[in-house]
Design a protein around this motif. Sequence first.
Motif, PDB file in Angstrom:
ATOM      1  N   ASP A 157       0.818  -1.214   0.000  1.00 26.65           N
ATOM      2  CA  ASP A 157       0.000   0.000   0.000  1.00 26.65           C
ATOM      3  C   ASP A 157       0.853   1.266   0.000  1.00 26.65           C
ATOM      4  OD1 ASP A 157      -2.519  -0.964  -0.232  1.00 26.65           O
ATOM      5  OD2 ASP A 157      -2.977  -0.977   1.909  1.00 26.65           O
ATOM      6  N   GLY A 158       2.163   1.088   0.114  1.00 22.12           N
ATOM      7  CA  GLY A 158       3.064   2.232   0.127  1.00 22.12           C
ATOM      8  C   GLY A 158       3.311   2.806   1.498  1.00 22.12           C
ATOM      9  N   CYS A 159       2.818   2.165   2.562  1.00 19.33           N
ATOM     10  CA  CYS A 159       3.017   2.645   3.931  1.00 19.33           C
ATOM     11  C   CYS A 159       4.171   1.884   4.593  1.00 19.33           C
ATOM     12  CB  CYS A 159       1.747   2.461   4.759  1.00 19.33           C
ATOM     13  SG  CYS A 159       0.342   3.418   4.159  1.00 19.33           S
TER      14      CYS A 159
ATOM     15  N   ARG B  32       0.858   7.232   7.245  1.00 15.87           N
ATOM     16  CA  ARG B  32       1.047   8.097   6.079  1.00 15.87           C
ATOM     17  C   ARG B  32       1.655   7.309   4.924  1.00 15.87           C
ATOM     18  NH1 ARG B  32       3.891  11.524   8.445  1.00 15.87           N
ATOM     19  NH2 ARG B  32       5.940  10.845   7.728  1.00 15.87           N
ATOM     20  N   ARG B  33       1.175   7.535   3.714  1.00 16.79           N
ATOM     21  CA  ARG B  33       1.717   6.858   2.540  1.00 16.79           C
ATOM     22  C   ARG B  33       3.124   7.374   2.260  1.00 16.79           C
ATOM     23  NH1 ARG B  33      -1.038   6.591  -3.507  1.00 16.79           N
ATOM     24  NH2 ARG B  33      -0.131   4.583  -4.128  1.00 16.79           N
ATOM     25  N   TYR B  34       4.052   6.441   2.126  1.00 14.05           N
ATOM     26  CA  TYR B  34       5.455   6.786   1.988  1.00 14.05           C
ATOM     27  C   TYR B  34       5.913   6.751   0.530  1.00 14.05           C
ATOM     28  CZ  TYR B  34      10.438   6.793   3.259  1.00 14.05           C
ATOM     29  OH  TYR B  34      11.760   7.113   3.405  1.00 14.05           O
TER      30      TYR B  34
ATOM     31  N   ASP C 120       4.626   5.548  -3.733  1.00 14.06           N
ATOM     32  CA  ASP C 120       3.607   5.077  -4.661  1.00 14.06           C
ATOM     33  C   ASP C 120       4.147   3.783  -5.296  1.00 14.06           C
ATOM     34  OD1 ASP C 120       1.599   4.649  -6.447  1.00 14.06           O
ATOM     35  OD2 ASP C 120       2.023   6.401  -7.702  1.00 14.06           O
TER      36      ASP C 120
END
Length: 386
Positions: free
Chosen positions: A187-189, A376-378, A380
């Motif tokens: 998920d990019g987290c 928080r998304r880190y 993509d």
Amino acid sequence: MPEPIVTLDEESLRADLKELIRKTVEDTLNGLLEEEAGDLVGAERYERTADREAYRAGHYGRKLATTSGEMTIRMPELKGMRFTTAIIERYRRRETSAEEAMMEMYPAGASTRRIEDVSGMLWGPGVSAATVSNLNEKAFEAVEERRNGPLERAHPYACVDGIYLKRSWGGSYENVAVMVAIGVNDDGCREIIGAAEGFTGSSECWRELLSWLRSRGLRGVRMFTGDKAAGMVGSIAEVFPGAACQRCTVRFYGSVLAKAPKAGRAKVAAMLKAIHAMESREAPERKAAEVADELESMRLGEAAKTVRGGCAETLTHTGFPAAHWRRIRTNNAIERLNREIRRRTRVVGAFPDGRSALMLATARLKYVAGSEWGARRYLDVTLLDE
């Protein structure tokens, strides 16, 4: 201006309301205990009946600290039967919310003495160091369960590093290492995927750490980022043969700058940063050769040798999406966690053993992961499929 007809003492009103609430709760609890004792006895007070199972033998006082203040609970005593209640857990002296707050305070960075002071200010009576230790044991059980829990998501990127803490051993002090691993999930987290005691210079310890992560479900790793620790690169190739290995560029800069004079380090640092400012794989390699030649012209042969021999290890990230380069070419994310661990463990000083150091470090990591850091998304990660 007319004089005020009515004045309100807010401080006195708050105190009166708090006392009213405390007294109401206290009376309610005592009433419930009396009802429960009557159900167990099988008869009302002074009632004589053949169905009686026990006899009342008075009461004893018991203190209970709550957010409304300290209460005196009148616990019924029985003859012929031990009184047990579902209202208040046996031996409990504080409400659950107070205990949960104290359990959260220790991993968050508060010392045992500070917890004693804060509990005295919030709930009236203070708590002993032994009570805080017992609560921490409960918290550490949950921490250990989470530390060994399964990894349910795929992690295309992972970062590994170690931090040394002090422990006492036979009257002297020595280092104990806590090895930490974080990953970026699908998920990019960011997630903290592991923490274990070990020795960062040992191939066996790195192999055990990576094998432990794999046994818990770590999969889909395309690249590991870390320092050039002895045995780490070989262990990654052995346990995760399909994963690439990226050397942290910041640590690489440090190795080069250590071989340069202090007066010229600013210029050398600017030259090194120019290598990783290139936009393709071939351009950084050419720039690294130019930097090495220039370092030799500056009579910095050892620094030039380090650049030629180690720069290629720092360019693995160029095989991945360019939008990820800035964050995957260093282990800065894990260095931030190491500073959090260091800030918390500095309060303790020297640990009695490695397990206590590991538990406190893991508790701190759990606390950080539950904050915005892990939500928080880190990155993509959809760019990896393009």
